[in-house]
Design a protein around this motif. Structure first.
Motif, mmCIF file in Angstrom:
data_model
loop_
_atom_site.group_PDB
_atom_site.id
_atom_site.type_symbol
_atom_site.label_atom_id
_atom_site.label_comp_id
_atom_site.label_asym_id
_atom_site.label_seq_id
_atom_site.Cartn_x
_atom_site.Cartn_y
_atom_site.Cartn_z
ATOM 1 N N PHE A 131 -2.691 -8.661 2.851
ATOM 2 C CA PHE A 131 -1.530 -9.098 2.079
ATOM 3 C C PHE A 131 -0.249 -8.511 2.676
ATOM 4 N N TRP A 132 -0.218 -7.210 2.920
ATOM 5 C CA TRP A 132 0.984 -6.595 3.481
ATOM 6 C C TRP A 132 1.235 -7.069 4.902
ATOM 7 N N PHE A 133 0.188 -7.365 5.641
ATOM 8 C CA PHE A 133 0.348 -7.842 7.007
ATOM 9 C C PHE A 133 0.943 -9.253 7.044
ATOM 10 N N ASN A 134 0.656 -10.054 6.011
ATOM 11 C CA ASN A 134 1.130 -11.431 5.948
ATOM 12 C C ASN A 134 2.150 -11.642 4.836
ATOM 13 N N ILE A 135 2.912 -10.597 4.506
ATOM 14 C CA ILE A 135 3.864 -10.728 3.405
ATOM 15 C C ILE A 135 4.955 -11.749 3.725
ATOM 16 N N TYR A 137 4.559 -14.570 4.879
ATOM 17 C CA TYR A 137 4.092 -15.914 4.499
ATOM 18 C C TYR A 137 4.493 -16.243 3.069
ATOM 19 N N LEU A 138 4.497 -15.246 2.184
ATOM 20 C CA LEU A 138 4.861 -15.470 0.786
ATOM 21 C C LEU A 138 6.360 -15.332 0.545
ATOM 22 N N TYR A 139 6.957 -14.327 1.186
ATOM 23 C CA TYR A 139 8.376 -14.056 0.969
ATOM 24 C C TYR A 139 9.061 -13.986 2.332
ATOM 25 N N GLN A 140 9.750 -15.080 2.688
ATOM 26 C CA GLN A 140 10.426 -15.096 3.984
ATOM 27 C C GLN A 140 11.632 -14.157 4.002
ATOM 28 N N GLU A 141 12.265 -13.972 2.844
ATOM 29 C CA GLU A 141 13.429 -13.100 2.750
ATOM 30 C C GLU A 141 13.361 -12.286 1.470
ATOM 31 N N LEU A 142 13.882 -11.072 1.531
ATOM 32 C CA LEU A 142 14.022 -10.220 0.364
ATOM 33 C C LEU A 142 15.493 -9.831 0.231
ATOM 34 N N SER A 143 15.928 -9.566 -0.988
ATOM 35 C CA SER A 143 17.330 -9.258 -1.225
ATOM 36 C C SER A 143 17.453 -8.158 -2.262
ATOM 37 N N LEU A 144 18.588 -7.475 -2.212
ATOM 38 C CA LEU A 144 18.933 -6.447 -3.179
ATOM 39 C C LEU A 144 20.188 -6.872 -3.911
ATOM 40 N N GLY A 145 20.168 -6.754 -5.225
ATOM 41 C CA GLY A 145 21.319 -7.158 -6.024
ATOM 42 C C GLY A 145 21.002 -7.102 -7.493
ATOM 43 N N ILE A 146 21.746 -7.821 -8.284
ATOM 44 C CA ILE A 146 21.531 -7.879 -9.730
ATOM 45 C C ILE A 146 20.437 -8.900 -10.013
ATOM 46 N N PRO A 147 19.414 -8.553 -10.810
ATOM 47 C CA PRO A 147 18.353 -9.530 -11.122
ATOM 48 C C PRO A 147 18.926 -10.819 -11.706
ATOM 49 N N PHE A 148 18.495 -11.933 -11.140
ATOM 50 C CA PHE A 148 18.946 -13.274 -11.543
ATOM 51 C C PHE A 148 20.460 -13.428 -11.403
ATOM 52 N N GLY A 149 21.077 -12.587 -10.582
ATOM 53 C CA GLY A 149 22.518 -12.632 -10.385
ATOM 54 C C GLY A 149 22.871 -12.605 -8.917
ATOM 55 N N SER A 156 15.340 -10.469 6.357
ATOM 56 C CA SER A 156 14.120 -11.216 6.634
ATOM 57 C C SER A 156 12.919 -10.280 6.613
ATOM 58 N N THR A 157 11.778 -10.798 6.190
ATOM 59 C CA THR A 157 10.542 -10.005 6.140
ATOM 60 C C THR A 157 9.704 -10.152 7.403
ATOM 61 N N ASN A 158 10.176 -10.950 8.358
ATOM 62 C CA ASN A 158 9.377 -11.137 9.576
ATOM 63 C C ASN A 158 9.213 -9.835 10.340
ATOM 64 N N ASN A 159 10.256 -9.025 10.358
ATOM 65 C CA ASN A 159 10.212 -7.760 11.074
ATOM 66 C C ASN A 159 10.211 -6.561 10.130
ATOM 67 N N LEU A 160 9.895 -6.796 8.863
ATOM 68 C CA LEU A 160 9.919 -5.706 7.892
ATOM 69 C C LEU A 160 8.789 -4.722 8.154
ATOM 70 N N PHE A 161 7.577 -5.226 8.379
ATOM 71 C CA PHE A 161 6.417 -4.377 8.642
ATOM 72 C C PHE A 161 5.773 -4.812 9.955
ATOM 73 N N GLY A 162 5.572 -3.847 10.819
ATOM 74 C CA GLY A 162 4.712 -4.092 11.957
ATOM 75 C C GLY A 162 3.268 -3.904 11.538
ATOM 76 N N PRO A 163 2.323 -4.170 12.431
ATOM 77 C CA PRO A 163 0.912 -3.979 12.074
ATOM 78 C C PRO A 163 0.600 -2.559 11.618
ATOM 79 N N LEU A 164 1.138 -1.562 12.347
ATOM 80 C CA LEU A 164 0.855 -0.166 11.983
ATOM 81 C C LEU A 164 1.509 0.187 10.653
ATOM 82 N N GLY A 165 2.752 -0.274 10.429
ATOM 83 C CA GLY A 165 3.424 0.003 9.163
ATOM 84 C C GLY A 165 2.718 -0.645 7.985
#
Length: 319
Positions: A131-135, A137-149, A156-165
Motif C-alpha cells: 500500500f505505501w509503495f503504491n500510494i 496510485y490512490l493519491y496522485q497529490e497531497l495538500s496541506l491547508g484548511i479541511p474542505f477549504g 505530488s506523491t510520485n516521489n514522496l516515498f522511495g522503495p526503502l522509505g
C-alpha cells in the motif's frame, strides 16, 4: 551390702545414647539415567545431521563459501540491518506513545490508540508494504491547508516515498502496534501499590515512572520486545516484493542466475542465524542488567557457567 535402684527420674536424667555416623561414609549423588539417555539420543541425531551436511553433495558447500562473504551479500546484509534498526527505533518510539494513550484517563485517546492497534494488527504486513509503495496510485497529490477549504501547499506523491522509505514506514507502523501492547503489558504488570506508596512519599510522577515503574516493567518488556525485534529482522525478507536489495532479495537474484538454490538459501540462513545470535546475546546482558533489583545474585553469564562446569568436572576427576 547396699544396693542402688534406678528410679524413673534417674532414667529420664540420663542422656540417650547417640550413634556417631561413620565419618568416611561416602556421599553418592543422585543418578539421572534417563537424562544421560536423552543426551545420547540428541548427540546421535546431531551427529547424523552433521554427517548429512558434510557428505550430501546437494548442499554444494563450495558455492556456499564462494558467495558467503561477497560484496553483494554484505551490501544486502547492511540494507537488512538498516531496515531492522529503523523499524525497531521508530516502531518502539511510536509504540510507547500509543501505549501511553491506552493507559491515559482520556476515553478519546484510549479509543484512538485501540483503533490503531486493531487496524495495524489486522492487516497483513505485506499488504501494508505494498500500500505505501503504491500510494501514488490512490493519491496522485497531497495538500496541506484548511479541511474542505483553501489549500496552502500541494505536492505530488510520485516521489514522496522511495522503495526503502516505504519499507521503513510500513515496518515501523506495523511494529508500533505490537510494541504498544508489549509496553502496556509491562507497565501494568508492576504492582499499583508501589506507585501509591511513592505518591504518598511525595515523589514526583516523572521520577515514579523512570525510577520505580520502568525498571520493573522492563523485566516484562524485554523478552517480548526482543522477540519482536528478531521477528522484524527476519521479516524484512518480505520487502523483497518491493525489489529492495536486502539479503533475501539478493539471494533470489543470484540463484535465479546460476540455479544454485540450496547453497544460496544457506547463505541467507547462516547470516540470519549469526545476527539473531548476536541479538540474543545483547538481550541476555540487558535482561541481566535489569535483574539487579530482583535477585540476590545476578544470573551467571555463559562464560561463568562454562568456568563453573569446568571446575566441577575437575573436582569430580580429582575425587
Amino acid at each position: 551390702m547396699s544396693t542402688t535402684s534406678v528410679t524413673p527420674a534417674t532414667q529420664a536424667a540420663e542422656p540417650p545414647e547417640t550413634t556417631v555416623p561413620d565419618a568416611d561414609l561416602p556421599v553418592v549423588g543422585r543418578r539421572h539415567p534417563w537424562r544421560w539417555f536423552g543426551v545420547g539420543v540428541v548427540l546421535v541425531l546431531l551427529a547424523m545431521f552433521v554427517h548429512g551436511l558434510v557428505t550430501n553433495p546437494g548442499w554444494d558447500w563450495p558455492t556456499f563459501f564462494q558467495f558467503f562473504t561477497t560484496r553483494t551479500i554484505f551490501s544486502a546484509l547492511w540494507v537488512t540491518v538498516q531496515l531492522t534498526v529503523y523499524g525497531t527505533v521508530l516502531g518502539f518510539a511510536l509504540g510507547a506513545v500509543i501505549a501511553t494513550m491506552r493507559l491515559s484517563g482520556s476515553p478519546f485517546l484510549q479509543v484512538v490508540a485501540w483503533g490503531y492497534i486493531w487496524a495495524f494488527r489486522s492487516i497483513p504486513l505485506i499488504v501494508q508494504l505494498l500500500f505505501w509503495f503504491n500510494i501514488a496510485y490512490l493519491y496522485q497529490e497531497l495538500s496541506l491547508g484548511i479541511p474542505f477549504g483553501p489549500e496552502f501547499v500541494r505536492f505530488s506523491t510520485n516521489n514522496l516515498f522511495g522503495p526503502l522509505g516505504a519499507a521503513v514506514l510500513g515496518l515501523a507502523l506495523h511494529q508500533a502496534a505490537y510494541a504498544a501492547e508489549i509496553i502496556r503489558g509491562g507497565i501494568i504488570s508492576v504492582d499499583a501499590g508501589q506507585v501509591e506508596a511513592a505518591a504518598a512519599l511525595g515523589i514526583p510522577r516523572s521520577r515514579q515512572f523512570f525510577r520505580i515503574v520502568l525498571p520493573q516493567a522492563m523485566r516484562s518488556i524485554l523478552p517480548n520486545g526482543a522477540n519482536e525485534v528478531i521477528s522484524l529482522f527476519k521479516g524484512t525478507s518480505i520487502v523483497s516484493v518491493m525489489a529492495i536489495p536486502e539479503l533475501f532479495y539478493q539471494v533470489q537474484v543470484i540463484y535465479g542466475r546460476n540455479s544454485r538454490v540450496v547453497p544460496l538459501l544457506m547463505v541467507a540462513t547462516v547470516w540470519y542465524i549469526v545476527l539473531t545470535t548476536l541479538l540474543s546475546i545483547v538481550q541476555f546482558y540487558v535482561e541481566r542488567h535489569f535483574a539487579r533489583g530482583t535477585a540476590r545474585e545476578l544470573p551467571p553469564t555463559p562464560v561463568q557457567r562454562v568456568r563453573r562446569t569446568w571446575r566441577e568436572l575437575k573436582a569430580r576427576a580429582a575425587r
